[in-house]
Design an enzyme around this catalytic site. Structure first.
Site, PDB file in Angstrom:
ATOM      1  N   ASP A   8       7.637  48.717 -11.373  1.00 33.51           N
ATOM      2  CA  ASP A   8       8.114  50.112 -11.335  1.00 33.51           C
ATOM      3  C   ASP A   8       9.446  50.268 -10.596  1.00 33.51           C
ATOM      4  O   ASP A   8      10.304  51.051 -11.002  1.00 33.51           O
ATOM      5  CB  ASP A   8       7.099  51.026 -10.618  1.00 33.51           C
ATOM      6  CG  ASP A   8       5.814  51.204 -11.404  1.00 33.51           C
ATOM      7  OD1 ASP A   8       5.779  50.830 -12.591  1.00 33.51           O
ATOM      8  OD2 ASP A   8       4.845  51.732 -10.821  1.00 33.51           O
ATOM      9  N   HIS A   9       9.588  49.535  -9.476  1.00 41.77           N
ATOM     10  CA  HIS A   9      10.795  49.713  -8.659  1.00 41.77           C
ATOM     11  C   HIS A   9      12.076  49.333  -9.410  1.00 41.77           C
ATOM     12  O   HIS A   9      13.152  49.829  -9.079  1.00 41.77           O
ATOM     13  CB  HIS A   9      10.705  48.874  -7.382  1.00 41.77           C
ATOM     14  CG  HIS A   9       9.837  49.495  -6.311  1.00 41.77           C
ATOM     15  ND1 HIS A   9       9.182  50.682  -6.456  1.00 41.77           N
ATOM     16  CD2 HIS A   9       9.540  49.051  -5.057  1.00 41.77           C
ATOM     17  CE1 HIS A   9       8.513  50.952  -5.346  1.00 41.77           C
ATOM     18  NE2 HIS A   9       8.711  49.982  -4.486  1.00 41.77           N
ATOM     19  N   ARG A  17      20.488  56.085 -11.313  1.00 43.02           N
ATOM     20  CA  ARG A  17      21.772  56.363 -11.947  1.00 43.02           C
ATOM     21  C   ARG A  17      21.611  56.850 -13.393  1.00 43.02           C
ATOM     22  O   ARG A  17      22.586  56.988 -14.100  1.00 43.02           O
ATOM     23  CB  ARG A  17      22.615  55.073 -11.969  1.00 43.02           C
ATOM     24  CG  ARG A  17      23.385  54.823 -10.703  1.00 43.02           C
ATOM     25  CD  ARG A  17      24.477  55.876 -10.538  1.00 43.02           C
ATOM     26  NE  ARG A  17      25.206  55.678  -9.305  1.00 43.02           N
ATOM     27  CZ  ARG A  17      26.349  55.004  -9.221  1.00 43.02           C
ATOM     28  NH1 ARG A  17      26.870  54.424 -10.269  1.00 43.02           N
ATOM     29  NH2 ARG A  17      26.949  54.896  -8.068  1.00 43.02           N
ATOM     30  N   HIS A  49      10.131  56.863 -13.032  1.00 42.96           N
ATOM     31  CA  HIS A  49      10.674  55.488 -13.152  1.00 42.96           C
ATOM     32  C   HIS A  49      10.432  54.907 -14.552  1.00 42.96           C
ATOM     33  O   HIS A  49      11.333  54.852 -15.362  1.00 42.96           O
ATOM     34  CB  HIS A  49      10.206  54.560 -12.019  1.00 42.96           C
ATOM     35  CG  HIS A  49       8.765  54.701 -11.589  1.00 42.96           C
ATOM     36  ND1 HIS A  49       7.702  54.613 -12.458  1.00 42.96           N
ATOM     37  CD2 HIS A  49       8.229  54.919 -10.358  1.00 42.96           C
ATOM     38  CE1 HIS A  49       6.583  54.746 -11.790  1.00 42.96           C
ATOM     39  NE2 HIS A  49       6.854  54.956 -10.508  1.00 42.96           N
ATOM     40  N   GLU A  69      -0.798  51.672 -15.481  1.00 37.08           N
ATOM     41  CA  GLU A  69      -1.482  52.654 -14.628  1.00 37.08           C
ATOM     42  C   GLU A  69      -1.163  54.049 -15.147  1.00 37.08           C
ATOM     43  O   GLU A  69      -0.004  54.332 -15.487  1.00 37.08           O
ATOM     44  CB  GLU A  69      -0.974  52.538 -13.187  1.00 37.08           C
ATOM     45  CG  GLU A  69      -1.303  51.215 -12.540  1.00 37.08           C
ATOM     46  CD  GLU A  69      -0.600  51.056 -11.193  1.00 37.08           C
ATOM     47  OE1 GLU A  69       0.054  52.010 -10.722  1.00 37.08           O
ATOM     48  OE2 GLU A  69      -0.704  49.976 -10.622  1.00 37.08           O
ATOM     49  N   THR A  99       3.813  57.354  -3.573  1.00 38.87           N
ATOM     50  CA  THR A  99       3.098  56.326  -4.325  1.00 38.87           C
ATOM     51  C   THR A  99       1.648  56.795  -4.449  1.00 38.87           C
ATOM     52  O   THR A  99       1.275  57.816  -3.866  1.00 38.87           O
ATOM     53  CB  THR A  99       3.191  54.947  -3.616  1.00 38.87           C
ATOM     54  OG1 THR A  99       2.501  53.965  -4.396  1.00 38.87           O
ATOM     55  CG2 THR A  99       2.615  54.976  -2.216  1.00 38.87           C
ATOM     56  N   GLU A 150     -10.098  48.102  -9.608  1.00 40.83           N
ATOM     57  CA  GLU A 150      -9.046  47.592  -8.728  1.00 40.83           C
ATOM     58  C   GLU A 150      -9.305  48.225  -7.366  1.00 40.83           C
ATOM     59  O   GLU A 150      -9.198  49.454  -7.212  1.00 40.83           O
ATOM     60  CB  GLU A 150      -7.653  47.978  -9.248  1.00 40.83           C
ATOM     61  CG  GLU A 150      -6.558  47.460  -8.311  1.00 40.83           C
ATOM     62  CD  GLU A 150      -5.156  47.899  -8.737  1.00 40.83           C
ATOM     63  OE1 GLU A 150      -4.926  48.171  -9.935  1.00 40.83           O
ATOM     64  OE2 GLU A 150      -4.296  47.977  -7.847  1.00 40.83           O
ATOM     65  N   GLY A 212       3.529  45.089  -6.046  1.00 40.31           N
ATOM     66  CA  GLY A 212       4.842  45.543  -6.490  1.00 40.31           C
ATOM     67  C   GLY A 212       5.879  45.559  -5.384  1.00 40.31           C
ATOM     68  O   GLY A 212       6.778  44.721  -5.332  1.00 40.31           O
ATOM     69  N   HIS A 213       5.736  46.513  -4.455  1.00 36.45           N
ATOM     70  CA  HIS A 213       6.801  46.793  -3.483  1.00 36.45           C
ATOM     71  C   HIS A 213       7.300  45.553  -2.731  1.00 36.45           C
ATOM     72  O   HIS A 213       8.508  45.312  -2.670  1.00 36.45           O
ATOM     73  CB  HIS A 213       6.317  47.852  -2.480  1.00 36.45           C
ATOM     74  CG  HIS A 213       7.369  48.243  -1.510  1.00 36.45           C
ATOM     75  ND1 HIS A 213       8.334  49.179  -1.786  1.00 36.45           N
ATOM     76  CD2 HIS A 213       7.639  47.777  -0.260  1.00 36.45           C
ATOM     77  CE1 HIS A 213       9.150  49.282  -0.758  1.00 36.45           C
ATOM     78  NE2 HIS A 213       8.742  48.454   0.191  1.00 36.45           N
TER      79      HIS A 213
HETATM   80  N1  PXP Z   1      -2.248  49.328  -7.554  1.00 32.20           N
HETATM   81  C1  PXP Z   1      -2.004  50.619  -7.832  1.00 32.20           C
HETATM   82  C2  PXP Z   1      -3.072  51.419  -8.495  1.00 32.20           C
HETATM   83  C3  PXP Z   1      -0.770  51.227  -7.529  1.00 32.20           C
HETATM   84  O1  PXP Z   1      -0.561  52.522  -7.815  1.00 32.20           O
HETATM   85  C4  PXP Z   1       0.226  50.429  -6.923  1.00 32.20           C
HETATM   86  C5  PXP Z   1       1.564  51.035  -6.608  1.00 32.20           C
HETATM   87  O2  PXP Z   1       2.222  51.375  -7.769  1.00 32.20           O
HETATM   88  C6  PXP Z   1      -0.063  49.074  -6.660  1.00 32.20           C
HETATM   89  C7  PXP Z   1      -1.305  48.565  -6.966  1.00 32.20           C
HETATM   90  C8  PXP Z   1       0.947  48.162  -6.054  1.00 32.20           C
HETATM   91  O3  PXP Z   1       1.176  48.556  -4.738  1.00 32.20           O
HETATM   92  P1  PXP Z   1       2.415  47.976  -3.939  1.00 32.20           P
HETATM   93  O4  PXP Z   1       3.653  48.455  -4.649  1.00 32.20           O
HETATM   94  O5  PXP Z   1       2.249  48.545  -2.579  1.00 32.20           O
HETATM   95  O6  PXP Z   1       2.301  46.472  -3.975  1.00 32.20           O
END
Ligand code: PXP
Length: 237
Positions: A8-9, A17, A49, A69, A99, A150, A212-213
């Site tokens: 996503d990031h 932009r 995003h 998601e 988030t 999850e 992700g992050h």
């Molecule tokens: N799982 C879910 C359901 C999420 O919404 C996210 C964030 O988008 C993540 C996992 C991943 O989390 P992080 O970006 O903190 O690793």
């Protein structure tokens, strides 16, 4: 242990932009080449995003497993029914949240979630539910017919003291055990990083992590390929 990389990031940077780059489609390919077992994106109602175009293209280009998601509402179900990703993860969604703030309340939304799962399943889409590590929520996820859960690791990840970290980890372990007993595929994620991942990797019942992050943050400095490879090596057990 498997790793699904949330990209996503990459789209957040592009949307800063309203430009064409960086393209999350490239990011997905690089993550896969570096050993990712899956690619995750969150298609939000505000499209802040990831865009529908991204999900459509990822469906064509991802060689591993595409996990999307989304909130459990009719318009999202229709979009997914036409794109048909490998898996959908149902998450709660608030318009102004930075988030995802917590797991879905499966008990409170039982009817809507059951209906969403049966619709998505009828289009050959596997359904996972993002849940807090609470046993009644895991039981409810099984009851509504989900194929996977999850487990939200946020409380574990943000715990400050040894005592609260231990308690939060125990809740994740107990939830994973129950999920496996109920024959659900057990995944976990949220706020996991290179420092806090080890105790989670030891939980045999968890088969995949969604991160992700921390990966994208590291990728900014040392490249996506090396960030994914390094995380993947920490997931070896
Ligand atoms: N799982 C879910 C359901 C999420 O919404 C996210 C964030 O988008 C993540 C996992 C991943 O989390 P992080 O970006 O903190 O690793």
């Amino acid at each position: 242990m498997k790793l699904s990389v949330n990209i996503d990031h990459i789209a957040t940077l592009r949307e800063a932009r309203k430009a064409k780059e960086p393209d999350p489609i490239f990011a997905a390919s690089i993550a896969e080449l570096a050993g990712a077992d899956g690619i995750t994106v969150h298609l939000r109602a505000d499209r802040r995003h990831i865009q529908e175009r991204d999900v459509e293209m990822l469906k064509e280009t991802v060689k591993t497993k595409l996990n999307v998601e989304m909130a459990a509402n009719l318009s999202m179900i229709e979009i997914m029914a036409s794109i048909q990703p490998f898996q959908v993860t149902l998450v709660p969604e608030k318009p102004n949240e930075v988030t995802t703030e917590g797991g879905l309340d499966v008990i409170l939304n039982e009817g809507a979630i059951r209906q969403a799962i049966s619709r998505l399943n009828s289009h050959n889409i596997k359904v996972s539910i993002f849940v807090d590590p609470q046993l009644d929520q895991i039981k409810a996820s099984h009851k509504v017919g989900a194929q996977a859960i999850e487990i939200n690791t946020n409380s574990y990840a943000i715990s400050k003291s040894e005592k609260t970290t231990k308690e939060a980890l125990k809740a994740v372990i107990d939830s994973a055990n129950l999920g496996r007993k109920l024959n659900l595929d057990v995944l976990a994620g949220h706020a996991l990083n290179y420092m806090n991942i080890k105790p989670i990797v030891k939980i045999e019942e968890i088969e995949e992590l969604n991160i992700g992050h921390s990966i994208i943050a590291r990728a900014v400095f040392c490249g996506l390929e090396s960030a994914v490879r390094e995380m993947k090596s920490l997931l070896e057990r």
